[in-house]
Design an enzyme around this catalytic site. Sequence first.
Site, PDB file in Angstrom:
ATOM      1  N   CYS A  79       0.831  -1.208   0.000  1.00 12.91           N
ATOM      2  CA  CYS A  79       0.000   0.000   0.000  1.00 12.91           C
ATOM      3  C   CYS A  79       0.870   1.265   0.000  1.00 12.91           C
ATOM      4  O   CYS A  79       1.513   1.555  -1.001  1.00 12.91           O
ATOM      5  CB  CYS A  79      -0.994  -0.062   1.150  1.00 12.91           C
ATOM      6  SG  CYS A  79      -2.443   0.938   0.805  1.00 12.91           S
ATOM      7  N   HIS A 170      -3.305  -4.952   1.789  1.00 10.63           N
ATOM      8  CA  HIS A 170      -2.623  -5.233   3.061  1.00 10.63           C
ATOM      9  C   HIS A 170      -2.645  -6.742   3.332  1.00 10.63           C
ATOM     10  O   HIS A 170      -3.609  -7.230   3.927  1.00 10.63           O
ATOM     11  CB  HIS A 170      -3.365  -4.536   4.211  1.00 10.63           C
ATOM     12  CG  HIS A 170      -3.141  -3.067   4.282  1.00 10.63           C
ATOM     13  ND1 HIS A 170      -2.283  -2.475   5.179  1.00 10.63           N
ATOM     14  CD2 HIS A 170      -3.677  -2.055   3.571  1.00 10.63           C
ATOM     15  CE1 HIS A 170      -2.292  -1.165   5.016  1.00 10.63           C
ATOM     16  NE2 HIS A 170      -3.145  -0.884   4.043  1.00 10.63           N
ATOM     17  N   GLU A 172      -1.108  -8.328   5.510  1.00  8.44           N
ATOM     18  CA  GLU A 172      -0.860  -8.618   6.929  1.00  8.44           C
ATOM     19  C   GLU A 172      -2.120  -8.530   7.783  1.00  8.44           C
ATOM     20  O   GLU A 172      -2.083  -8.840   8.962  1.00  8.44           O
ATOM     21  CB  GLU A 172       0.216  -7.657   7.469  1.00  8.44           C
ATOM     22  CG  GLU A 172      -0.227  -6.237   7.765  1.00  8.44           C
ATOM     23  CD  GLU A 172      -0.486  -5.355   6.541  1.00  8.44           C
ATOM     24  OE1 GLU A 172      -0.424  -5.857   5.392  1.00  8.44           O
ATOM     25  OE2 GLU A 172      -0.777  -4.161   6.733  1.00  8.44           O
TER      26      GLU A 172
HETATM   27  N1  GLN Z   1      -3.613   6.379   0.759  1.00  9.35           N
HETATM   28  C1  GLN Z   1      -2.377   6.134   1.438  1.00  9.35           C
HETATM   29  C2  GLN Z   1      -1.233   6.949   0.827  1.00  9.35           C
HETATM   30  O1  GLN Z   1      -1.416   7.596  -0.144  1.00  9.35           O
HETATM   31  C3  GLN Z   1      -2.026   4.662   1.425  1.00  9.35           C
HETATM   32  C4  GLN Z   1      -3.040   3.906   2.220  1.00  9.35           C
HETATM   33  C5  GLN Z   1      -2.509   2.668   2.879  1.00  9.35           C
HETATM   34  O2  GLN Z   1      -1.308   2.436   2.993  1.00  9.35           O
HETATM   35  N2  GLN Z   1      -3.421   1.876   3.386  1.00  9.35           N
HETATM   36  O3  GLN Z   1      -0.170   6.934   1.350  1.00  9.35           O
END
Ligand code: GLN
EC number: 4.3.3.6
Length: 196
Positions: A79, A170, A172
């Site tokens: 992410c 994610h 995890e």
């Molecule tokens: N939207 C977040 C970002 O731009 C990422 C979201 C996440 O890691 N769950 O950093």
Amino acid sequence: MITIGVLGLQGAVREHVRAIEASGAQAVIVKRTEQLEEVDGLILPGGESTTMRRLIDKYGFMEPLREFSKTGKPMFGTCAGMILLAKNLIGYEESHIGAMDITVERNAFGRQKDSFEAALSMKGVGEDFIGVFIRAPYVVDVEDHVEVLCTHEDRMVAVRQNHLLAASFHPELTDDHRVTAYFVEMVKEAKMKKVV
Ligand code: GLN
């Protein structure tokens, strides 16, 4: 024994530690740059990439992370971690670590689907595991040598470039640790190559 670091400046750190341990490796929360030398691989967790970037600069992690990405030791960005690894970010002039030849868009699934779960299948990992997406980015473009391992509704959500792995979701946050186990295997293979 394989030791995997989790960059511990911000975000879903403990959950990765749990997933790494459940996959049979040792986990270390990395808060100081010297700790990078002790780990065989590194996970960049999800969280907020702008906050993480600020802390990376504050604690002098940017150059050490760029160097780490060149050592051949595997890195896995989940992410926000994917955003940190990307070479190009839609709407931004500059990247962060910039180690992967991918173009990523932040918060790309839009407001309607801000956060959701989806059943995913991923090459090398398996079928039908749940991916948790939280204001997730996705990959809009990859260079030829980047392998697309997983798509969701025609969007690229997991990619690999040699020793570098990135996922929009994610892995995890569920008890199904197959994606983390895949990364642990990458780390084992990289370590074995070094020894031989
Ligand atoms: N939207 C977040 C970002 O731009 C990422 C979201 C996440 O890691 N769950 O950093």
